[in-house]
Design a protein around this motif. Sequence first.
Motif, PDB file in Angstrom:
ATOM      1  N   VAL A 114     106.143  30.701  14.855  1.00  0.00           N
ATOM      2  CA  VAL A 114     106.354  32.142  14.853  1.00  0.00           C
ATOM      3  C   VAL A 114     105.066  32.821  14.403  1.00  0.00           C
ATOM      4  CG1 VAL A 114     107.657  34.065  13.871  1.00  0.00           C
ATOM      5  CG2 VAL A 114     108.820  31.906  14.384  1.00  0.00           C
ATOM      6  N   GLU A 115     104.585  33.756  15.200  1.00  0.00           N
ATOM      7  CA  GLU A 115     103.343  34.475  14.912  1.00  0.00           C
ATOM      8  C   GLU A 115     103.614  35.752  14.103  1.00  0.00           C
ATOM      9  OE1 GLU A 115     101.738  35.466  18.703  1.00  0.00           O
ATOM     10  OE2 GLU A 115     101.730  33.386  19.425  1.00  0.00           O
ATOM     11  N   ILE A 135     109.138  35.482   8.057  1.00  0.00           N
ATOM     12  CA  ILE A 135     109.118  34.028   7.922  1.00  0.00           C
ATOM     13  C   ILE A 135     110.308  33.549   7.103  1.00  0.00           C
ATOM     14  CG2 ILE A 135     107.830  32.061   6.998  1.00  0.00           C
ATOM     15  CD1 ILE A 135     106.735  33.300   9.637  1.00  0.00           C
ATOM     16  N   ALA A 136     110.658  34.293   6.057  1.00  0.00           N
ATOM     17  CA  ALA A 136     111.839  33.926   5.275  1.00  0.00           C
ATOM     18  C   ALA A 136     113.097  33.971   6.132  1.00  0.00           C
ATOM     19  CB  ALA A 136     111.970  34.861   4.072  1.00  0.00           C
ATOM     20  N   VAL A 147     114.767  21.563  12.471  1.00  0.00           N
ATOM     21  CA  VAL A 147     113.638  22.081  13.243  1.00  0.00           C
ATOM     22  C   VAL A 147     112.551  22.551  12.280  1.00  0.00           C
ATOM     23  CG1 VAL A 147     112.889  23.873  14.863  1.00  0.00           C
ATOM     24  CG2 VAL A 147     115.116  22.769  15.161  1.00  0.00           C
ATOM     25  N   LEU A 148     111.333  22.038  12.447  1.00  0.00           N
ATOM     26  CA  LEU A 148     110.223  22.442  11.594  1.00  0.00           C
ATOM     27  C   LEU A 148     109.725  23.828  11.998  1.00  0.00           C
ATOM     28  CD1 LEU A 148     107.887  19.345  11.035  1.00  0.00           C
ATOM     29  CD2 LEU A 148     109.801  20.146   9.666  1.00  0.00           C
ATOM     30  N   LEU A 149     109.528  24.675  10.994  1.00  0.00           N
ATOM     31  CA  LEU A 149     109.034  26.025  11.228  1.00  0.00           C
ATOM     32  C   LEU A 149     107.545  26.096  10.940  1.00  0.00           C
ATOM     33  CD1 LEU A 149     109.307  29.095  11.696  1.00  0.00           C
ATOM     34  CD2 LEU A 149     109.966  29.301   9.277  1.00  0.00           C
ATOM     35  N   GLY A 178     109.062  29.690   3.120  1.00  0.00           N
ATOM     36  CA  GLY A 178     109.871  28.660   3.752  1.00  0.00           C
ATOM     37  C   GLY A 178     109.277  27.975   4.965  1.00  0.00           C
ATOM     38  N   ALA A 179     108.064  28.347   5.363  1.00  0.00           N
ATOM     39  CA  ALA A 179     107.436  27.669   6.503  1.00  0.00           C
ATOM     40  C   ALA A 179     107.134  26.220   6.148  1.00  0.00           C
ATOM     41  CB  ALA A 179     106.157  28.382   6.905  1.00  0.00           C
ATOM     42  N   ASP A 180     107.323  25.327   7.106  1.00  0.00           N
ATOM     43  CA  ASP A 180     107.059  23.904   6.893  1.00  0.00           C
ATOM     44  C   ASP A 180     105.617  23.533   7.222  1.00  0.00           C
ATOM     45  OD1 ASP A 180     109.880  23.039   6.353  1.00  0.00           O
ATOM     46  OD2 ASP A 180     110.150  23.816   8.394  1.00  0.00           O
TER      47      ASP A 180
END
Length: 281
Positions: A114-115, A135-136, A147-149, A178-180
């Motif tokens: 996600v940009e 992002i949260a 699914v990895l973010l 929370g981004a991976d």
Amino acid sequence: MTDRQQARAAFADLHKDGCFVIPNPWDIGSALMLEHLGFRALATTSAGYAFSCGLPDTDWAVPCADMLSHIAGIVRATGLPVNADFESGYAHDLDGLARNLRLCADTGVAGLSVEDATGDPAKPLYEFDLAVERIAAAAEALRGTGVLLTARCEAVLVDHPAAIEEAVRRLPAYAAAGADVLYAPGLRTPDTIRAAVEAVGPKPLNLLVSAPIGLTVAQIADLGVRRISLGSALSRAAWGGFLRAARMLADEGRFDALAEAEPFDALNGFFRTQDRDGRQS
């Protein structure tokens, strides 16, 4: 475990240590060939797919439904984990973003990005607090899916006046939200790459290499990068070969550049061996 769960677990494992290259196919044929060449995961490319449709890679020129269909096709075609280039989620509002991310997860992807680019030239990045909130919301939408973010900061690509500093400021905030995996396209020098790695650690950094930057995979790994993607580079390399041959024919009436083409029998023979009937998303 289902095939989907296995792919997601394998993708997560790839990010735990070392460094791997995740190339970007733009159609099913290129996905199958990259799998054959031994890569361990694939990522879609919004630009590569848009160009193949005769569209620009901008302002969601490819509608969300079409992009979801494309992503699902790549997932079905290969047994490898697939990361989706999902632009900025095809929604400005948080509810729309969450809804679209769940639809993307339903295609069977192992990860998605996600940009923080808005598509508005007057204000090309979402304001910092909103970007973090997005992002949260994305992390919450994907909770429990496996699914990895990947959170992307587009500061360099939108010519932010202090692009590197802004990327290094935003990426840790996205990680905390929370981004991976963290990603700032446009980093090119060892110093800037190392600074980004240190800023997001211990979470993994994805580095885009869309043109030669004077570094090998091994050298990039030594900087601490966990994942290397190519964006639209392979699709543009294919366009480069096509245009060299077509321009020579149009301008000079010569066929010399066709000598660089992959032999018909090699391609035809390879695709004869591909049994896609058993593929499952």
